[in-house]
Scaffold this active site. Sequence first.
Site, PDB file in Angstrom:
ATOM      1  N   ASP A 263       5.550  -4.904   2.774  1.00 16.27           N
ATOM      2  CA  ASP A 263       6.230  -4.308   1.624  1.00 16.27           C
ATOM      3  C   ASP A 263       7.433  -5.200   1.290  1.00 16.27           C
ATOM      4  O   ASP A 263       7.814  -6.098   2.049  1.00 16.27           O
ATOM      5  CB  ASP A 263       6.642  -2.856   1.901  1.00 16.27           C
TER       6      ASP A 263
HETATM    7  C1  BGC Z   1       7.618  -0.406  -2.768  1.00 16.18           C
HETATM    8  C2  BGC Z   1       6.132  -0.682  -2.895  1.00 16.18           C
HETATM    9  C3  BGC Z   1       5.872  -1.611  -4.052  1.00 16.18           C
HETATM   10  C4  BGC Z   1       6.682  -2.867  -3.856  1.00 16.18           C
HETATM   11  C5  BGC Z   1       6.457  -3.884  -4.940  1.00 16.18           C
HETATM   12  C6  BGC Z   1       8.449  -1.658  -2.799  1.00 16.18           C
HETATM   13  O1  BGC Z   1       9.803  -1.362  -2.920  1.00 16.18           O
HETATM   14  O2  BGC Z   1       7.841   0.291  -1.567  1.00 16.18           O
HETATM   15  O3  BGC Z   1       5.447   0.524  -3.071  1.00 16.18           O
HETATM   16  O4  BGC Z   1       4.506  -1.875  -4.140  1.00 16.18           O
HETATM   17  O5  BGC Z   1       8.050  -2.521  -3.840  1.00 16.18           O
HETATM   18  O6  BGC Z   1       6.976  -3.504  -6.136  1.00 16.18           O
END
Ligand code: BGC
Length: 733
Positions: A263
Amino acid sequence: MTEKKLAALLAEMSLEEKVMQLVQLPGSAYDDTANITGNELEPVDPRVKQLAGSTLGILSGKTAKRIQQEYMAAHPHHIPLLLMADVIHGYRTVFPCPLGLGATFDPEIVEQAASAQAEEAAADGIQVTFSPMADLVRDARWGRVMESTGEDKVLNGRMAAAMVRGYQGGGALKDEHTVASCVKHYAAYGAADGGRDYNNTELSEHTLREDYLPAYAEGIRAGARMIMSSFNSWNGIPVTGSAFLLKQILRSELGFDGVVISDWDAVGQLIPHGFAEDRKDAARKAFQAGVDIDMCTGAYADHLTELVRDGEIAEKEIDGAVMRVLRLKNDLGLFENPLRGFTDCTRNTTLEERRALARKAVAESLVLLKNEENLLPLRGKRIAFIGPYADSRELISTWAMAGEKEPVVSLMEGAAAAFAHTKTEIRISPGCTLLDNDTVVSFYQYHSDTWEEENERMLAEALKTASWADTVVLCLGEHPMQSGESTSRADLHLPKVQEQLLEAVAAVCPQVATLVFCGRPLALSSVAGRSKALMICWLPGTEGGNGILDVLTGKMPPMGRLPMSFPWTVGQEPLHYDCYATGRPKPAEGLGSFTTRYLDYPNEALYPFGFGLSYGDTVISDPVVSAVDLSEKGELTVTAILENRGDACAAHTVQLYLRDVSASRVRPVRELKDFRRLTLQPGEKRDVRFAVTESMLRFWRADGTFGSEPGKFQVWISLSSRQGNPAEFVLKG
Ligand code: BGC
């Protein structure tokens, strides 16, 4: 390209070039209008920018095309850039938020919605979506419950698989209408302690395996090409640094052979977690644990090459990860066609068709919780739509970033269209502000100096409108920025100003049908008490106004079911129907003494998982089993009769629940195993049949293996997780 050619390409690449395939940069590195920026990384080293294997968050086809062309021209091996984005519940056409999609209990429409989103996103050059979020959620305080399909593993598993199929078009990724799917946030991100986002989780291994892992596993089984490692720690180890979760369970047990991406900044976050000393240590730990791509920390870019040279990471491990990335690019057809997508296109479906699908999805997602005196469908001749959502286009969540407000159909517009050419008159009045003054919403604090005067004026006007009306549709709810990432709440009430509006309006016109727009379960007992009808509308998206009016007017029967329990009070959270009985269960009647209970509130939800009303008047019989014994290879049938005794069409999701009465590990009081939607015309009677087999009775046994155990089971066919009487059968050894 054949596997052999890919291997030959890999052999030509330098170590640095290989490492860079494992680096993801934010879209802002390539384009300053990208909606996602990664401050930590900026300014980005031009060499990293030229070699990084992927980027995210570019939501303009034109820009993406330019970036890909420039990148390809300069890349030493002409390896295309992988373009990813969060296409969560819609791209240009926005569908209900995932919790609303969960409420449909209809994997088919969810698959169609995912396919429509993929089509729109692919036309802007997006190749991978960070969806579905398969996290099981039990705590309404966690703002990201909005992005989940709910508290049940079977429901979540079916929805995750449906989304993967929809995005990936059955796996033929070369089809330009598809995008690859990334299942997230593996693992157990939804179990954050206290519902506070990013928090540690405390779960036993059997709860993790039985409840939290199955939906990710279903996404993988459906062919998802990517998995995202989550922010949280489990069992004291951040998931992004956990070889047990990422290698042992994910690769060896679940057989996942696609790409693992961290993530956002999760590799860097190993430092504040207290798991890595510095960025080099973080890069080493994340890579060794099994993270292929580092999303936006730059730790891999800065340190992986050096770690290989130091002998801390074997180059063949890097090769394995790079091959997974190259295979994905190849399967997407990018080597032959780096400009995949990017068409203004006449595609599989027209915009009208996608909007019609979104409208149907809205209607299917609405959950009717109360309907005294059959106030709905609306029959009044003077209907007032009052409240901050009566004329609002803020019907899409923070996770539909490409969704524009302009095409959103507000309730007012939906109502105007629905009642045009009828004798029904409608009036609209906002009634109050959406928020109490000085409320913190996502990352800003709402404040208005004129808040009090504004609200006094709006209330006076609303009461005038209410006294004119024979029926009021009160349109209340959370702000869309009160749910989503980093939006945990410790209070689950509607804003006070909205509850006061309801009280005042109901005193003038008691025929109140309240609609609640929200991204999470709220504590609605006082709202329910003051409303004759109550319906949950979630964050319904582009076709919100039309889909809701379809149900309010009776064109469609209400058919949504709660995918998460709605509590009486926040103190009951985390709350889920499939809990354990304990050794001192509260008796069905009365309080009992020294039992598992609260002194001041019930144990159960105000509205339980699986609950939802329809029009008509439906009764369901007790279930009957086809045999009292089930052998290991056998099957038995459970049947109930559903009858609509009312004079309106009804639609119900009939649910099959089981309980293992005694086992080597205690089992939940009920577990959903199957469900099916039935529509019944007035007076119609139907048999509902479900098959039960041994495989449905398996669990993580005390000896650490999955399997069933012979003995007595209870089985329900019911219209919610709390309704009905069970039948019994015995699984023979
Ligand atoms: C979130 C994810 C997301 C990623 C990319 C993160 O802050 O937890 O769900 O896919 O950002 O945008």
